[in-house]
Write an enzyme that holds these catalytic residues in place. Structure first.
Site, mmCIF file in Angstrom:
data_model
loop_
_atom_site.group_PDB
_atom_site.id
_atom_site.type_symbol
_atom_site.label_atom_id
_atom_site.label_comp_id
_atom_site.label_asym_id
_atom_site.label_seq_id
_atom_site.Cartn_x
_atom_site.Cartn_y
_atom_site.Cartn_z
ATOM 1 N N LEU A 1 7.624 -0.264 2.951
ATOM 2 C CA LEU A 1 7.397 -1.187 2.949
ATOM 3 C C LEU A 1 6.930 -1.069 4.677
ATOM 4 C CD1 LEU A 1 8.389 -3.883 0.240
ATOM 5 C CD2 LEU A 1 7.014 -2.537 0.170
ATOM 6 N N HIS A 2 5.757 -1.610 5.447
ATOM 7 C CA HIS A 2 5.713 -2.018 6.709
ATOM 8 C C HIS A 2 5.606 -3.078 6.161
ATOM 9 C CE1 HIS A 2 1.569 -0.724 5.494
ATOM 10 N NE2 HIS A 2 1.996 -0.040 5.275
ATOM 11 N N GLY B 1 1.841 -4.840 6.620
ATOM 12 C CA GLY B 1 0.993 -4.436 5.593
ATOM 13 C C GLY B 1 1.167 -4.521 4.380
ATOM 14 N N HIS B 2 2.318 -4.014 4.031
ATOM 15 C CA HIS B 2 2.700 -4.287 2.471
ATOM 16 C C HIS B 2 2.977 -6.141 2.768
ATOM 17 C CE1 HIS B 2 3.344 -0.233 2.128
ATOM 18 N NE2 HIS B 2 2.659 -0.229 1.003
ATOM 19 N N LYS C 1 -6.976 -1.370 3.714
ATOM 20 C CA LYS C 1 -7.526 -0.030 4.254
ATOM 21 C C LYS C 1 -7.247 0.554 3.340
ATOM 22 C CE LYS C 1 -3.349 2.319 4.551
ATOM 23 N NZ LYS C 1 -3.725 3.883 4.055
ATOM 24 N N VAL D 1 -4.073 -4.682 8.177
ATOM 25 C CA VAL D 1 -2.980 -5.063 9.180
ATOM 26 C C VAL D 1 -2.854 -3.805 9.985
ATOM 27 C CG1 VAL D 1 -1.036 -5.304 10.133
ATOM 28 C CG2 VAL D 1 -1.906 -6.074 8.052
ATOM 29 N N LEU E 1 -1.829 0.380 9.445
ATOM 30 C CA LEU E 1 0.003 0.561 8.916
ATOM 31 C C LEU E 1 -0.008 1.722 7.980
ATOM 32 C CD1 LEU E 1 1.506 -2.545 9.883
ATOM 33 C CD2 LEU E 1 1.209 -0.468 11.197
ATOM 34 N N SER F 1 2.517 3.713 5.212
ATOM 35 C CA SER F 1 3.984 4.125 4.801
ATOM 36 C C SER F 1 4.040 6.050 5.449
ATOM 37 C CB SER F 1 3.509 4.287 2.896
ATOM 38 O OG SER F 1 4.284 2.980 2.554
#
Length: 288
Positions: A33-34, A36-37, A150, A177, A185, A187
């Site tokens: 996860l980043h 955005g998530h 995205k 994001v 963003l 993964s």
């Protein structure tokens, strides 16, 4: 926050919320996860009482030679991040839990809007997405499901799926994001070398330049060609640079709202991005 690894366990954890008629929000992910998530989870928390996040690397949406085996599995780190943003339940099933021990004889295909863009270069990908998302919707039974813009084509596929199969939930699209330098963003950004990471934001820079060029009256076809040429010069291997209407129907000239799509490889990493351009706003800016 609970973590459930079985369908039975998740059903039991959600039973009190269902009994109390609480709103259930759902964010499907493949983990690693980043921000955005996490933005999707925050969006879900704003309108839902209980938020479920699934973490499942779905084998049937990866094609031959793609990165299923090497895709990062970071459940411990993901769990910490999700706890910080108020996730209520993580659903982290095994492949066997999701697909069972017997061959799967049922497929789901959303036609037409999966024929080009990523659907052309990744055959079978959206069929795999459609199957796993339908299964997850049936398991979680949320009121709302949240997806990032995205993956614009994927979002369109899921909206169509929900509409066509009368799945009783609302799909919420959440804006892209980006990092401070504009890179969307993903993964997969973690695969980029230091040098590639410096070059990667070029995609977004060119999309923004294209927005200006269209507002100034340049032909859509020429604007798309320029993006492709400039990406190639920087070292990208371009998969596609395309324009579509927001419903993914073809568009020949900039006379209505448009979405510009880019997919390109930088080294071994495939990056995608898109930019939605409002026709009236763009023309208004031009005439000011």
């Amino acid at each position: 926050m609970k973590t459930e690894t079985t369908i039975q366990g998740l059903t039991a954890s959600l039973a009190p919320a269902r009994t109390a008629k609480k709103l259930i929000g759902f964010v499907p992910t493949m983990g690693n996860l980043h921000e955005g998530h996490l933005t999707l989870v925050r969006a879900a928390k704003k309108i839902c009482d209980v938020v479920v996040v699934s973490i499942f690397v779905n084998p049937i949406q990866f094609g031959a030679g793609e990165d299923f085996d090497s895709y990062p599995r970071t459940l411990e780190q993901d769990s910490r991040l999700l706890a910080d943003v108020g996730c209520d339940i993580i659903f982290a099933p095994s492949v066997e839990q999701m697909y069972g021990k017997h061959p799967r004889l049922t497929n789901i295909r959303v036609s037409q809007i999966t024929n080009d863009l990523c659907g052309e270069s990744r055959p079978g990908h959206f069929d795999g997405v459609a199957v796993v998302v339908t299964k997850l919707f049936n398991i979680v039974q949320p009121d709302y499901a949240f997806f990032g813009q995205k993956d614009y084509q994927q979002l369109a596929v899921i909206r169509q799926l929900v509409q066509d199969l009368n799945i009783p939930l609302e799909v919420i699209g959440v804006p892209i994001v980006r990092a401070a330098d504009g890179l969307a963003l993903s993964s997969r950004n973690g695969y980029l070398s230091e040098e590639e990471r410096i070059a990667a934001p070029t995609i977004y820079q060119l999309l923004k330049q294209a927005e200006v060029a269209l507002g100034e009256g340049q032909a859509l076809s020429q604007v798309l060609a320029n993006i492709s040429i400039e990406l190639t010069q920087v070292g990208f291997v371009v998969d596609y640079v395309e324009a579509r209407q927001p419903n993914l129907q073809p568009i020949e000239q900039f006379d209505r709202d448009v979405v510009l799509f880019v997919a390109a490889k930088l080294g071994s990493t495939r990056l995608i991005d898109n930019l939605q351009i409002n026709f009236k706003t763009s023309v208004h800016d031009k005439n000011r």
